[in-house]
Structures are given as C-alpha cells and as structure tokens.
Design an enzyme around this catalytic site. Sequence first.
Site, mmCIF file in Angstrom:
data_model
loop_
_atom_site.group_PDB
_atom_site.id
_atom_site.type_symbol
_atom_site.label_atom_id
_atom_site.label_comp_id
_atom_site.label_asym_id
_atom_site.label_seq_id
_atom_site.Cartn_x
_atom_site.Cartn_y
_atom_site.Cartn_z
ATOM 1 N N LYS A 101 -45.393 104.708 48.157
ATOM 2 C CA LYS A 101 -44.328 105.579 47.658
ATOM 3 C C LYS A 101 -44.853 106.566 46.630
ATOM 4 O O LYS A 101 -44.303 107.643 46.446
ATOM 5 C CB LYS A 101 -43.248 104.729 46.952
ATOM 6 C CG LYS A 101 -42.454 103.798 47.847
ATOM 7 C CD LYS A 101 -41.513 102.949 46.974
ATOM 8 C CE LYS A 101 -40.907 101.814 47.757
ATOM 9 N NZ LYS A 101 -40.552 100.659 46.947
ATOM 10 N N LYS A 161 -53.553 102.310 51.262
ATOM 11 C CA LYS A 161 -52.292 101.893 51.905
ATOM 12 C C LYS A 161 -51.241 102.992 51.769
ATOM 13 O O LYS A 161 -51.284 103.773 50.815
ATOM 14 C CB LYS A 161 -51.902 100.521 51.316
ATOM 15 C CG LYS A 161 -50.795 100.479 50.405
ATOM 16 C CD LYS A 161 -50.549 99.139 49.786
ATOM 17 C CE LYS A 161 -49.913 99.486 48.449
ATOM 18 N NZ LYS A 161 -49.390 98.462 47.665
ATOM 19 N N LYS A 197 -52.189 99.331 39.079
ATOM 20 C CA LYS A 197 -51.105 100.177 38.567
ATOM 21 C C LYS A 197 -51.348 100.617 37.134
ATOM 22 O O LYS A 197 -50.964 101.724 36.753
ATOM 23 C CB LYS A 197 -49.764 99.450 38.677
ATOM 24 C CG LYS A 197 -49.265 99.374 40.105
ATOM 25 C CD LYS A 197 -47.785 99.066 40.178
ATOM 26 C CE LYS A 197 -47.311 99.119 41.611
ATOM 27 N NZ LYS A 197 -46.010 98.499 41.822
HETATM 28 P P1 TYM Z 1 -42.259 97.388 47.133
HETATM 29 O O1 TYM Z 1 -40.966 97.981 46.729
HETATM 30 O O2 TYM Z 1 -43.511 98.047 46.690
HETATM 31 O O3 TYM Z 1 -42.346 97.280 48.701
HETATM 32 C C1 TYM Z 1 -41.318 96.687 49.459
HETATM 33 C C2 TYM Z 1 -41.903 95.900 50.615
HETATM 34 O O4 TYM Z 1 -42.677 96.765 51.447
HETATM 35 C C3 TYM Z 1 -43.976 96.210 51.645
HETATM 36 N N1 TYM Z 1 -44.947 97.305 51.743
HETATM 37 C C4 TYM Z 1 -45.748 97.486 52.786
HETATM 38 N N2 TYM Z 1 -45.915 96.794 53.941
HETATM 39 C C5 TYM Z 1 -46.840 97.254 54.806
HETATM 40 N N3 TYM Z 1 -47.583 98.365 54.584
HETATM 41 C C6 TYM Z 1 -47.462 99.099 53.453
HETATM 42 N N4 TYM Z 1 -48.185 100.198 53.260
HETATM 43 C C7 TYM Z 1 -46.508 98.655 52.487
HETATM 44 N N5 TYM Z 1 -46.122 99.123 51.268
HETATM 45 C C8 TYM Z 1 -45.178 98.270 50.829
HETATM 46 C C9 TYM Z 1 -44.219 95.364 50.394
HETATM 47 O O5 TYM Z 1 -45.208 94.381 50.634
HETATM 48 C C10 TYM Z 1 -42.845 94.781 50.151
HETATM 49 O O6 TYM Z 1 -42.646 93.638 50.964
HETATM 50 N N6 TYM Z 1 -42.946 93.462 44.131
HETATM 51 C C11 TYM Z 1 -42.224 93.930 45.300
HETATM 52 C C12 TYM Z 1 -40.724 93.841 45.154
HETATM 53 C C13 TYM Z 1 -40.185 92.501 44.783
HETATM 54 C C14 TYM Z 1 -40.104 91.368 45.634
HETATM 55 C C15 TYM Z 1 -39.459 90.343 44.843
HETATM 56 C C16 TYM Z 1 -40.508 91.112 46.927
HETATM 57 C C17 TYM Z 1 -39.645 92.157 43.576
HETATM 58 N N7 TYM Z 1 -39.194 90.862 43.622
HETATM 59 C C18 TYM Z 1 -39.239 89.086 45.374
HETATM 60 C C19 TYM Z 1 -40.273 89.826 47.456
HETATM 61 C C20 TYM Z 1 -39.634 88.851 46.677
HETATM 62 C C21 TYM Z 1 -42.593 95.381 45.534
HETATM 63 O O7 TYM Z 1 -42.999 96.088 44.652
HETATM 64 O O8 TYM Z 1 -42.297 95.824 46.751
#
Ligand code: TYM
Length: 345
Positions: free
Chosen positions: A211, A208, A115
């Site tokens: 967003k 992957k 990032k």
């Molecule tokens: P974020 O917002 O990027 O994504 C949310 C969830 O979606 C999953 N994900 C995917 N799964 C499969 N294929 C993909 N291409 C894909 N893109 C995203 C992510 O793995 C995630 O589960 N750091 C985290 C948010 C967070 C969090 C937490 C998660 C903050 N605190 C505590 C769990 C527990 C994040 O940026 O997710």
Amino acid sequence: MAQPINRVFSGVQPTGNLHLGNYLGAIRKFVAMQESHECIYCVVDLHAITADLVQDNLKQQTREIAAAFVASGIDPKSHIVFNQSQVREHAELAWMFNCVARMGWLQRMTQFKEKAGKNAQNASVGLFTYPNLMAADILLYRATHVPVGDDQKQHLELTRDIAAKFNHDFAKRIKEAGHGEDGYFPITEPIIEGPATRVMSLRDGSKKMSKSEPSDMSRINLTDSADDIAKKIRKAKTDPDPLPDNLEDLKGRPEAENLVGIYAALNDVTPDKVVAEYAGQQFGTFKPALAELAVEKLAPINTEMRKLMDDKAHMDGILEDGAARAREIAQQTMKEVRSIFGFLG
Ligand code: TYM
C-alpha cells in the site's frame, strides 16, 4: 466457557490503496472460510496510527476496507465485520500482553525493522508493540484460525508465544477457574496457503506489492478501473523470454513467476496448470489474457465497493452492528482474563 473450535479472526489496516495482494493473500480467503467457520473480520484502525499518527481520511478508509469485505462476498449478518477502535477491549488486552511479551521477542520482529527504517529511535512505541495489539485482536476472540499473507507469519508466531506463556504462567488459576487442561487461549493456526501468499510489485519482482509503495504502477488497487488494471498489467516488468513449460524454469525470473502466480490465484488453478497452458508463449500473449482475467474477477468487486461506499450510513450501520456483537464476546473474555490476573472488581 469452553473454547470455540472453529473461530476465524483476521484484520486489514485502513491505510489506503487496498490492492490485489491484500485481496488474493487475505480477503479472498476470508470469503472462503465463511462456509466452515464462525468468522470475525476487523478493520484495524488502531494499528493504522502506529506508523503515521495523523491520518487524513481514517473514517472513509475504514469504510473502504469494510466495503471491500462485503463486496468480495463476506456476509456481515452471518459473520462479524467491525472496526477495532469501537471495541475498547482490544486496547485493554494489548496492555496486558505488553506485560506478557518479552522485549527480546519484539526486538526480533522484522516488520518493525523494515517499517522503522534507519531511524528506529524516532519510531512510535506503538509501532514497536504493534504485534502485541495484533495478538490481542486474535486472542480476545480466542480465534483458532487466522488467514493472512506470508508477511504476517512472524507476528502470528509471536501470538502463539504470548498465548503459550499466558497459559503456562497462569496454568494453576486457569485450571481452578474451570477453563480446562489445555489453557485459556488457543494456540492459533495461521492459514497461509495458495499461489498468492506473497504477491510481488508489478515494477520489481523482489519487492512485495504494498500500500505504501510510492509508484501506483507497482500495484493493482481494488478501486482501479478496468482500463487502469489493463494498463498496469501491460506495463508490468517482465523479461524477454517466453513462458517455460514447468515451474522449475521460472526460478530466477521473479516478475514472470509473480504474474503466473497472480493468474493462477485469480483463476483458482495451480501455477503448474498455468505454465502448462501458456508454455512457449510470449508475454505479449500472456499479459492480455491476464488483464482480461483480472478485469473479469475484479470489476464486479469494484462496482459493488463503489456502490457501498456511496452509502455511508449503511456502511456505518454494518460496522456498529458488528462492533456490538464483537463487544459481547470481547467483554466475556476480558471478565475472565481480569479474574485470571487477579484484578479486584
Ligand atoms: P495489512 O493491512 O498490511 O494487510 C492485510 C492482509 O493482506 C496481506 N497482504 C498480502 N498478501 C499477499 N501479498 C501481498 N503483497 C500482501 N500484502 C499484504 C497481509 O498479510 C494481511 O493478511 N498486521 C496486519 C493487520 C492485522 C491483523 C490482525 C491480521 C492486525 N491485527 C490480526 C490478522 C490478525 C496488517 O498490517 O495487514
């Protein structure tokens, strides 16, 4: 206080373009885990400002994620749905974890490197310490299970390291305070399973689905219309070969493997079953079947999301009520954690 044995926590950032990867890799698992666990699902708005400081539509994007949770089948009455910034204890515990985590641990985080890109000196300190806030999210509720996609694996390992170091360094005080022999924080289990833990871009099977990818054709958004979904699948990159009759022969064909994985996840079957059904067929046949399946599964969520997002007061009420219930747990944890650190008051 005894540790809960079965508490789930997970979060999604309100950074726009919620997509099929988020749904299949995370949100759908959130729904399934409600049956057997006490669940806390969070819109992590404090994380959203780590990469881009000035967010244009933070309130609306926060409501959109919460609407996606509810439209997908999460019950905000039996479980907790809230946004992170309403519970101040997340920031407080994150500060303490800044002091528990070691520089070397954070320097190994691949997501920071991705990032921050080439100009890491110009990245925010918040982006660097992002995983500590994530550990605080989870451990504030002493969650035992965290359903996520594959890209969060390293962050969850760090969460486990932070819990273990805290339990180790404060072992004597934790025992004296009557929290038991196993430490104060649980060593959380990541739940990363199924055929869609890493959904790939529709335009490039080596990246992957994300967003932040500029091309909207690379992802299926949960807010896409049926026509858009069908168009994006029709135009998805593939290769000229027909589908094989076994998974081994999909290796080295990342785009084909991705579409098979998406089909399997949407239809709740194994990828083996999908290749057995479509063996020898061309993408000209497989893609329309996939588009039909995706529209069938996603259209009801899309319709419900739109309805919920039209009612801002209702969504805000869900988040406020969830925050009040989250706060009760968080305040109890922080009372105990402050005492373990030895702060006065
Ligand atoms: P974020 O917002 O990027 O994504 C949310 C969830 O979606 C999953 N994900 C995917 N799964 C499969 N294929 C993909 N291409 C894909 N893109 C995203 C992510 O793995 C995630 O589960 N750091 C985290 C948010 C967070 C969090 C937490 C998660 C903050 N605190 C505590 C769990 C527990 C994040 O940026 O997710």
